[in-house]
Design a protein around this motif. Structure first.
Motif, PDB file in Angstrom:
ATOM      1  N   GLU A  55       0.661  -0.871  -0.002  1.00  0.00           N
ATOM      2  CA  GLU A  55       0.144  -0.437   0.108  1.00  0.00           C
ATOM      3  C   GLU A  55       0.655   1.575  -0.018  1.00  0.00           C
ATOM      4  N   GLN A  56       2.173   1.145   0.836  1.00  0.00           N
ATOM      5  CA  GLN A  56       2.916   2.702   0.670  1.00  0.00           C
ATOM      6  C   GLN A  56       3.645   2.393  -0.732  1.00  0.00           C
ATOM      7  N   TYR A  57       3.543   2.207  -1.197  1.00  0.00           N
ATOM      8  CA  TYR A  57       4.384   1.507  -2.727  1.00  0.00           C
ATOM      9  C   TYR A  57       3.664   2.003  -4.129  1.00  0.00           C
ATOM     10  N   LYS A  58       2.244   1.839  -3.911  1.00  0.00           N
ATOM     11  CA  LYS A  58       1.231   2.601  -4.582  1.00  0.00           C
ATOM     12  C   LYS A  58       0.988   3.952  -3.736  1.00  0.00           C
ATOM     13  N   ASP A  59       0.976   4.691  -2.298  1.00  0.00           N
ATOM     14  CA  ASP A  59       0.330   5.245  -2.351  1.00  0.00           C
ATOM     15  C   ASP A  59       1.105   6.447  -0.758  1.00  0.00           C
ATOM     16  N   ILE A  60       1.740   6.848  -0.498  1.00  0.00           N
ATOM     17  CA  ILE A  60       2.464   7.397   0.363  1.00  0.00           C
ATOM     18  C   ILE A  60       1.907   8.145   1.285  1.00  0.00           C
ATOM     19  N   SER A  61       0.469   8.121   1.684  1.00  0.00           N
ATOM     20  CA  SER A  61      -0.280   8.500   2.708  1.00  0.00           C
ATOM     21  C   SER A  61      -0.494   7.392   3.149  1.00  0.00           C
ATOM     22  N   TYR A  62      -0.100   5.895   2.759  1.00  0.00           N
ATOM     23  CA  TYR A  62      -0.369   5.097   3.820  1.00  0.00           C
ATOM     24  C   TYR A  62       0.252   4.754   4.836  1.00  0.00           C
ATOM     25  N   SER A  63       2.139   5.629   4.617  1.00  0.00           N
ATOM     26  CA  SER A  63       3.512   5.347   5.489  1.00  0.00           C
ATOM     27  C   SER A  63       2.819   5.988   6.368  1.00  0.00           C
ATOM     28  N   GLY A  64       3.691   5.465   7.438  1.00  0.00           N
ATOM     29  CA  GLY A  64       4.031   5.698   9.071  1.00  0.00           C
ATOM     30  C   GLY A  64       3.848   4.704   9.816  1.00  0.00           C
ATOM     31  N   ASN A  65       3.457   3.950  11.080  1.00  0.00           N
ATOM     32  CA  ASN A  65       3.957   3.495  11.584  1.00  0.00           C
ATOM     33  C   ASN A  65       2.235   2.965  12.206  1.00  0.00           C
ATOM     34  N   TYR A  66       2.783   1.460  12.237  1.00  0.00           N
ATOM     35  CA  TYR A  66       1.641   0.148  12.378  1.00  0.00           C
ATOM     36  C   TYR A  66       1.598  -0.958  13.405  1.00  0.00           C
ATOM     37  N   ASN A  67       0.653  -0.767  14.709  1.00  0.00           N
ATOM     38  CA  ASN A  67       0.622  -1.997  15.365  1.00  0.00           C
ATOM     39  C   ASN A  67      -0.453  -3.157  14.580  1.00  0.00           C
ATOM     40  N   VAL A  68       0.530  -4.596  14.314  1.00  0.00           N
ATOM     41  CA  VAL A  68       0.032  -5.874  14.262  1.00  0.00           C
ATOM     42  C   VAL A  68      -0.468  -6.388  15.098  1.00  0.00           C
ATOM     43  N   GLY A  69      -1.244  -6.896  15.583  1.00  0.00           N
ATOM     44  CA  GLY A  69      -1.305  -7.858  16.814  1.00  0.00           C
ATOM     45  C   GLY A  69      -2.824  -9.023  16.442  1.00  0.00           C
ATOM     46  N   PRO A  70      -3.244  -9.591  17.460  1.00  0.00           N
ATOM     47  CA  PRO A  70      -4.006  -9.807  17.034  1.00  0.00           C
ATOM     48  C   PRO A  70      -5.535  -9.452  18.135  1.00  0.00           C
ATOM     49  N   ASN A  71      -6.762  -9.699  17.171  1.00  0.00           N
ATOM     50  CA  ASN A  71      -7.716  -9.426  18.033  1.00  0.00           C
ATOM     51  C   ASN A  71      -8.268  -9.796  19.660  1.00  0.00           C
ATOM     52  N   ASP A  72      -8.514  -8.831  20.158  1.00  0.00           N
ATOM     53  CA  ASP A  72      -8.685  -8.544  21.935  1.00  0.00           C
ATOM     54  C   ASP A  72      -8.818  -9.521  22.317  1.00  0.00           C
ATOM     55  N   ASP A  73      -9.828 -10.428  21.986  1.00  0.00           N
ATOM     56  CA  ASP A  73     -10.206 -12.118  22.843  1.00  0.00           C
ATOM     57  C   ASP A  73      -9.241 -12.939  22.689  1.00  0.00           C
ATOM     58  N   ASP A  74      -8.256 -12.472  21.528  1.00  0.00           N
ATOM     59  CA  ASP A  74      -6.695 -13.780  21.353  1.00  0.00           C
ATOM     60  C   ASP A  74      -5.680 -13.059  22.871  1.00  0.00           C
ATOM     61  N   CYS A  75      -5.921 -11.717  22.736  1.00  0.00           N
ATOM     62  CA  CYS A  75      -4.292 -11.374  24.557  1.00  0.00           C
ATOM     63  C   CYS A  75      -5.291 -12.201  25.578  1.00  0.00           C
ATOM     64  N   ILE A  76      -4.628 -13.005  25.909  1.00  0.00           N
ATOM     65  CA  ILE A  76      -4.904 -14.357  26.668  1.00  0.00           C
ATOM     66  C   ILE A  76      -3.699 -14.026  27.554  1.00  0.00           C
ATOM     67  N   ARG A  77      -3.809 -15.155  28.581  1.00  0.00           N
ATOM     68  CA  ARG A  77      -3.405 -15.753  29.882  1.00  0.00           C
ATOM     69  C   ARG A  77      -2.072 -16.342  29.120  1.00  0.00           C
ATOM     70  N   THR A  78      -1.264 -16.353  29.952  1.00  0.00           N
ATOM     71  CA  THR A  78       0.274 -17.393  29.243  1.00  0.00           C
ATOM     72  C   THR A  78      -0.022 -18.978  29.870  1.00  0.00           C
ATOM     73  N   GLY A  79      -1.538 -19.010  30.689  1.00  0.00           N
ATOM     74  CA  GLY A  79      -1.203 -19.842  31.041  1.00  0.00           C
ATOM     75  C   GLY A  79      -2.171 -20.847  30.413  1.00  0.00           C
ATOM     76  N   GLU A  80      -3.046 -19.786  29.395  1.00  0.00           N
ATOM     77  CA  GLU A  80      -4.294 -19.916  28.434  1.00  0.00           C
ATOM     78  C   GLU A  80      -3.058 -21.156  27.335  1.00  0.00           C
ATOM     79  N   LEU A  81      -2.145 -19.973  27.137  1.00  0.00           N
ATOM     80  CA  LEU A  81      -1.769 -20.598  25.530  1.00  0.00           C
ATOM     81  C   LEU A  81      -0.833 -22.030  25.831  1.00  0.00           C
ATOM     82  N   VAL A  82      -0.304 -22.015  27.524  1.00  0.00           N
ATOM     83  CA  VAL A  82       0.158 -23.005  27.195  1.00  0.00           C
ATOM     84  C   VAL A  82      -0.428 -24.808  27.588  1.00  0.00           C
ATOM     85  N   ASP A  83      -1.774 -24.193  27.934  1.00  0.00           N
ATOM     86  CA  ASP A  83      -3.068 -24.716  27.962  1.00  0.00           C
ATOM     87  C   ASP A  83      -3.230 -25.738  26.494  1.00  0.00           C
ATOM     88  N   CYS A  84      -3.731 -24.914  25.434  1.00  0.00           N
ATOM     89  CA  CYS A  84      -3.761 -24.626  24.280  1.00  0.00           C
ATOM     90  C   CYS A  84      -2.776 -26.069  24.032  1.00  0.00           C
TER      91      CYS A  84
END
Length: 166
Positions: A55-84
């Motif tokens: 997108e930045q290559y096509k249009d400079i207006s997309y430049s900037g800083n972006y956080n990339v992460g999961p949806n809120d419901d996938d922010c879980i306790r480490t114990g839950e991750l280990v359970d999975c």
């Protein structure tokens, strides 16, 4: 975010620690099972970064800083991750909480991904359970000395099919 996926064997990271314990037939030691983290599969940020670059290559207006992460419901306790992980791995694997005198860790981490979601209409494709499943799938393929390229290609194809052709 806290990225997980096959091929990560770094020290002091929860999924690689789980893998090492599983391979050795040992109990998984978890330092802080109640810490909440934005866990995500490695394909999420890789494809997000590729989309950002495109997108930045096509249009400079997309430049900037972006956080990339999961949806809120996938922010879980480490114990839950280990359970999975334990559930996906099988074979009677278990874990225990054992605090160490290691470095201080924040109890709650989360990313604000609203900019990438609104500006680029990006969204995560795999929830945390799928991320763990795909990680375990990769590790078992590696352990069986199966064709890792085919395993990774299949996972990438599955992931891209959910992206909707982006």
């Amino acid at each position: 975010g806290n990225v997980i996926g096959g091929g990560d064997f770094a020290a002091d990271r929860i999924i690689p620690d789980c893998v090492r314990a599983a391979i050795a037939g040992e109990t998984i030691i978890v330092r802080n099972p109640f810490s909440i983290r934005p866990y995500q599969h490695v394909l999420e940020p890789i494809f997000a970064y590729l989309q950002i670059a495109k997108e930045q290559y096509k249009d400079i207006s997309y430049s900037g800083n972006y956080n990339v992460g999961p949806n809120d419901d996938d922010c879980i306790r480490t114990g839950e991750l280990v359970d999975c992980f334990v559930q996906e791995w099988g074979h009677g694997l278990r874990w225990v909480s054992l605090s160490s005198n290691g470095p201080h860790e924040a109890n709650y981490l989360k990313l604000d991904c609203s900019l990438i979601k609104s500006k680029l209409r990006w969204h995560p494709c795999w929830n945390i359970r799928t991320a763990v499943k795909k990680t375990v799938e990769w590790v078992k393929c590696w352990l069986e000395e199966d064709n890792l390229n085919a395993c990774m290609d299949e996972q990438i194809k599955e992931y891209m099919s959910l992206m909707g052709g982006k």
